[in-house]
Design an enzyme around this catalytic site. Structure first.
Site, PDB file in Angstrom:
ATOM      1  N   ASP A 174       8.733   3.004 -20.301  1.00  0.00           N
ATOM      2  CA  ASP A 174       9.135   2.263 -18.716  1.00  0.00           C
ATOM      3  C   ASP A 174       9.888   3.525 -18.292  1.00  0.00           C
ATOM      4  O   ASP A 174      11.213   3.303 -18.496  1.00  0.00           O
ATOM      5  CB  ASP A 174      10.094   1.155 -19.374  1.00  0.00           C
ATOM      6  CG  ASP A 174      10.491   0.392 -17.597  1.00  0.00           C
ATOM      7  OD1 ASP A 174      10.503   1.364 -17.047  1.00  0.00           O
ATOM      8  OD2 ASP A 174      10.613  -0.799 -17.653  1.00  0.00           O
ATOM      9  N   HIS A 175       9.169   4.330 -17.036  1.00  0.00           N
ATOM     10  CA  HIS A 175      10.163   5.012 -17.146  1.00  0.00           C
ATOM     11  C   HIS A 175      12.571   4.924 -16.568  1.00  0.00           C
ATOM     12  O   HIS A 175      13.257   5.504 -16.438  1.00  0.00           O
ATOM     13  CB  HIS A 175       9.675   6.651 -16.344  1.00  0.00           C
ATOM     14  CG  HIS A 175       9.710   5.688 -14.826  1.00  0.00           C
ATOM     15  ND1 HIS A 175       8.342   4.652 -14.372  1.00  0.00           N
ATOM     16  CD2 HIS A 175      10.707   5.998 -13.816  1.00  0.00           C
ATOM     17  CE1 HIS A 175       8.912   4.840 -12.762  1.00  0.00           C
ATOM     18  NE2 HIS A 175       9.603   4.878 -12.259  1.00  0.00           N
ATOM     19  N   HIS A 237       9.637  -2.921 -15.278  1.00  0.00           N
ATOM     20  CA  HIS A 237      11.305  -2.659 -14.712  1.00  0.00           C
ATOM     21  C   HIS A 237      13.082  -3.489 -14.588  1.00  0.00           C
ATOM     22  O   HIS A 237      13.603  -3.306 -15.138  1.00  0.00           O
ATOM     23  CB  HIS A 237      11.238  -1.370 -13.956  1.00  0.00           C
ATOM     24  CG  HIS A 237      10.029  -1.112 -13.634  1.00  0.00           C
ATOM     25  ND1 HIS A 237       9.963   0.109 -14.261  1.00  0.00           N
ATOM     26  CD2 HIS A 237       9.399  -0.127 -12.685  1.00  0.00           C
ATOM     27  CE1 HIS A 237       8.627   0.862 -14.408  1.00  0.00           C
ATOM     28  NE2 HIS A 237       8.513   0.701 -13.221  1.00  0.00           N
TER      29      HIS A 237
HETATM   30  P1  NAP Z   1      -4.812   8.574 -10.932  1.00  0.00           P
HETATM   31  O1  NAP Z   1      -3.648   9.863  -9.783  1.00  0.00           O
HETATM   32  O2  NAP Z   1      -5.727   8.093 -10.755  1.00  0.00           O
HETATM   33  O3  NAP Z   1      -5.229   9.759 -11.823  1.00  0.00           O
HETATM   34  C1  NAP Z   1      -5.322   9.714 -12.987  1.00  0.00           C
HETATM   35  C2  NAP Z   1      -6.085  10.749 -14.074  1.00  0.00           C
HETATM   36  O4  NAP Z   1      -7.509  10.137 -14.712  1.00  0.00           O
HETATM   37  C3  NAP Z   1      -6.660  11.255 -13.758  1.00  0.00           C
HETATM   38  O5  NAP Z   1      -7.027  12.804 -14.219  1.00  0.00           O
HETATM   39  C4  NAP Z   1      -8.456  11.342 -13.779  1.00  0.00           C
HETATM   40  O6  NAP Z   1      -8.901  12.235 -13.440  1.00  0.00           O
HETATM   41  C5  NAP Z   1      -8.417  11.333 -14.743  1.00  0.00           C
HETATM   42  N1  NAP Z   1      -9.751  10.077 -15.700  1.00  0.00           N
HETATM   43  C6  NAP Z   1      -9.772   9.279 -14.664  1.00  0.00           C
HETATM   44  N2  NAP Z   1     -11.340   8.403 -15.291  1.00  0.00           N
HETATM   45  C7  NAP Z   1     -11.518   9.111 -16.225  1.00  0.00           C
HETATM   46  C8  NAP Z   1     -12.705   9.377 -17.356  1.00  0.00           C
HETATM   47  N3  NAP Z   1     -13.094   8.189 -17.442  1.00  0.00           N
HETATM   48  N4  NAP Z   1     -12.005   9.865 -17.914  1.00  0.00           N
HETATM   49  C9  NAP Z   1     -10.714  10.817 -17.919  1.00  0.00           C
HETATM   50  N5  NAP Z   1     -10.132  10.911 -17.526  1.00  0.00           N
HETATM   51  C10 NAP Z   1     -10.264  10.049 -16.336  1.00  0.00           C
HETATM   52  O7  NAP Z   1      -2.969   8.076 -11.397  1.00  0.00           O
HETATM   53  P2  NAP Z   1      -1.819   8.303 -12.064  1.00  0.00           P
HETATM   54  O8  NAP Z   1      -1.135   7.720 -10.799  1.00  0.00           O
HETATM   55  O9  NAP Z   1      -1.873  10.105 -12.324  1.00  0.00           O
HETATM   56  O10 NAP Z   1      -1.719   7.449 -12.937  1.00  0.00           O
HETATM   57  C11 NAP Z   1      -1.767   7.414 -14.049  1.00  0.00           C
HETATM   58  C12 NAP Z   1      -0.935   6.219 -15.439  1.00  0.00           C
HETATM   59  O11 NAP Z   1       0.538   6.694 -14.899  1.00  0.00           O
HETATM   60  C13 NAP Z   1      -1.816   5.195 -14.398  1.00  0.00           C
HETATM   61  O12 NAP Z   1      -1.265   4.235 -15.659  1.00  0.00           O
HETATM   62  C14 NAP Z   1      -0.576   4.936 -13.854  1.00  0.00           C
HETATM   63  O13 NAP Z   1      -0.920   3.079 -14.262  1.00  0.00           O
HETATM   64  C15 NAP Z   1       0.405   5.274 -14.506  1.00  0.00           C
HETATM   65  N6  NAP Z   1       2.011   5.381 -13.594  1.00  0.00           N
HETATM   66  C16 NAP Z   1       2.275   6.018 -12.328  1.00  0.00           C
HETATM   67  C17 NAP Z   1       2.702   6.793 -11.639  1.00  0.00           C
HETATM   68  C18 NAP Z   1       2.880   7.315 -10.520  1.00  0.00           C
HETATM   69  O14 NAP Z   1       3.853   7.541  -9.752  1.00  0.00           O
HETATM   70  N7  NAP Z   1       1.316   7.897 -10.515  1.00  0.00           N
HETATM   71  C19 NAP Z   1       4.103   5.938 -11.952  1.00  0.00           C
HETATM   72  C20 NAP Z   1       4.070   5.130 -12.960  1.00  0.00           C
HETATM   73  C21 NAP Z   1       2.589   4.733 -13.970  1.00  0.00           C
HETATM   74  P3  NAP Z   1     -10.508  13.046 -13.088  1.00  0.00           P
HETATM   75  O15 NAP Z   1     -11.049  12.416 -11.586  1.00  0.00           O
HETATM   76  O16 NAP Z   1     -10.754  14.617 -12.628  1.00  0.00           O
HETATM   77  O17 NAP Z   1     -11.233  12.463 -14.652  1.00  0.00           O
END
Ligand code: NAP
Length: 490
Positions: A174-175, A237
């Site tokens: 939980d950042h 949070h």
């Molecule tokens: P995102 O931009 O949709 O990225 C998802 C990643 O997963 C991409 O690198 C995608 O790359 C990969 N991926 C998708 N399907 C896959 C598969 N079948 N096998 C392997 N890799 C796969 O999501 P994100 O925003 O970075 O979020 C990631 C996590 O962090 C989530 O749980 C989110 O709730 C959490 N989070 C994010 C934020 C934020 O600010 N973004 C903040 C807090 C928490 P490919 O398409 O190349 O496979």
């Protein structure tokens, strides 16, 4: 806590091409690198990349002022991997042993799941099946939010992680817990007897926690429309901030002692039911409005990829009561929402008013003492007191004593992700959520969702660019309270 400070580690970064990795994780790793942390990273995702194009992607995600990139980038390697295809895991074993030997990483491994939550369980399963989670060093699993979508699903997820990792190897991020001023709450409370002595129902009138965003749903529409503000912000949070303000002093500042006290608070939060849910919680959704620059803002229902009849809440305000000896009768008000007038996270502790006092002709003109904890974007504290106005008017005026993290310190300060990754490498899970914290906080949220459904509670609309619906103000007014406007350090 197992102290393994500065041990080298191989980081498996699942979701290496994703938004979180690009916006937060690479710069956090860069700062760790400048602090002499030894590591190598295998970036994993489905897209095609060579090591070189992957390093270009990382390079583009680093802030422009970052120097010494070459040596940093050289420790990043890319492998294509699809979580749904078990064979992609098998080919990693030889490569990770090669990196272990090349960088002298002693078999220490962090598996960072920066992936959509639907992949968490499968990733853990494949890590075990492929043997990657069997190592001669230590292993840790870092998992992003959301951890399930209710208590039942979070338990299922947890059970599946436990097949491959022990509870003390699971780091649920939980950042907010990595933020400087959030970590300061414990110090403020437990290192200052003047606060601890009055930190209770006798002296505190109410607590207000605000976590407001100006952004709308943006390109997270698909995720957000199925989630809403309650699950997205309150379950994690806000509940974490509430526990830090309300917890009893831990016996020692050690991981399990701190987490134990936090769990006790969650257990004491009064659950919602169909009778109190409409009185104690407000669901809101933004409609059209204007921002601070007088630009027009779309309503939630006009956003791309949002169902035109969506009833998802983009705002929640609530009054939580904590049924324990310290807090009986003290409302903890929380509010969070999208498209609000200002982006800020802050906590206001409002102290009780003076009793009738012969020295002041009109006690009502003496404002309450307020302790404000500024978490972001300002970072600091202020304490509002009453003093005599200079001269002979006999009036009192409010003054504010302020502490602000200074700019230089802030520049050199670790950011939340850097601090949390460093903690994970050290084996310190104090600022990560333990399973029972997650479970109890889901119980609270489930009781709200359940009561909303049973009572068919509709959303109250608020103009985008405002601080929420009128009903959020009424929530406090019926107790004789009001939201303090967001405050600023300047
Ligand atoms: P995102 O931009 O949709 O990225 C998802 C990643 O997963 C991409 O690198 C995608 O790359 C990969 N991926 C998708 N399907 C896959 C598969 N079948 N096998 C392997 N890799 C796969 O999501 P994100 O925003 O970075 O979020 C990631 C996590 O962090 C989530 O749980 C989110 O709730 C959490 N989070 C994010 C934020 C934020 O600010 N973004 C903040 C807090 C928490 P490919 O398409 O190349 O496979």
């Amino acid at each position: 806590m197992t102290e393994t400070a500065r041990e080298p580690v191989l980081i498996f970064l699942f979701g290496a091409t994703g938004d979180l990795a690009r916006r937060k994780l690479y710069s956090a790793l860069y700062r760790l690198y400048t602090r002499d942390q030894e590591f190598a990273v295998i970036g994993l995702a489905r897209r095609t990349h060579t090591d070189e194009t992957y390093r270009d992607l990382i390079n583009d995600s680093l802030p422009s002022e970052v120097g010494q990139r070459k040596h940093f980038l050289e420790r990043f390697y890319y492998r294509r991997l699809d979580i749904t295809r078990p064979e992609s895991f098998a080919s990693l074993s030889t490569f990770c042993e090669e990196l272990d030997a090349r960088y002298h990483l002693h078999g220490n491994r962090i598996f960072y799941l920066s992936l959509a939550p639907c992949f968490f369980a499968e990733a853990a399963k494949q890590l075990k099946k492929s043997g990657l989670a069997e190592t001669k060093g230590w292993k840790r699993l870092v998992i992003e939010k959301p951890f399930g979508h209710n208590k039942e699903s979070s338990k299922e997820l947890n059970d599946s992680l436990l097949h491959a990792f022990n509870e003390n190897e699971i780091y649920r991020i939980d950042h907010y817990l990595g933020k400087e001023m959030v970590q300061n709450i414990e110090v403020l409370r437990f290192a200052n007897p003047i606060f601890e002595a009055i930190w209770n129902r006798r002296y505190i009138s109410n607590v207000q926690i605000t976590l407001s965003e100006t952004l709308g749903v943006g390109d997270r529409a698909n995720y957000y429309d199925q989630t809403g503000a309650l699950l997205d912000m309150v379950q994690n949070h806000i509940m974490q901030l509430l526990t830090l303000v309300a917890m009893e002093p831990p016996v020692r500042l050690e991981t399990n002692d701190v987490r134990y006290e936090k769990v006790k608070v969650l257990k004491a939060v009064r659950p919602m039911n169909i009778h109190n849910v409409t009185e104690q919680i407000v669901r809101g959704q933004y409609s059209r409005g204007i921002d601070a620059n007088r630009e027009r803002l779309r309503g939630y229902l006009d956003e791309n990829n949002i169902r035109s009849d969506s009833e998802t809440e983009t705002f929640v305000a609530a009054q939580f009561m904590i049924d324990n000896y310290r807090w009986q009768g003290v409302p903890f008000y929380i509010r969070t929402g999208k498209r609000m007038s200002e982006k800020a996270t802050q906590i206001v502790i409002q102290f009780k008013k003076l009793p009738k006092n012969p020295y002041f002709h009109n006690v009502n003109h003496v404002g309450p003492n307020l302790l404000v904890i500024y978490i972001s974007p300002d970072e600091g504290l202020s304490l509002k007191l009453n003093v005599k106005e200079t001269g002979e008017t006999g009036n009192t005026i409010p003054i504010s004593m302020k502490f602000r993290n200074n700019a230089l310190a802030m520049e050199n300060m670790q950011d939340a992700y850097e601090r949390l990754i460093a903690d994970c490498i050290k084996g310190d899970s104090t600022n990560f959520t333990r399973w029972d914290e997650v479970a109890y906080s889901w119980e609270i949220v489930d009781s709200i969702v359940d009561s909303w459904k049973k009572r068919h509670v509709p959303v109250d609309y608020y103009e985008a660019g405002s601080m929420g619906p009128v009903s959020a103000d009424e929530l406090l007014e019926k107790n004789g309270h009001h939201w303090w406007p967001l405050m600023h350090m300047e």
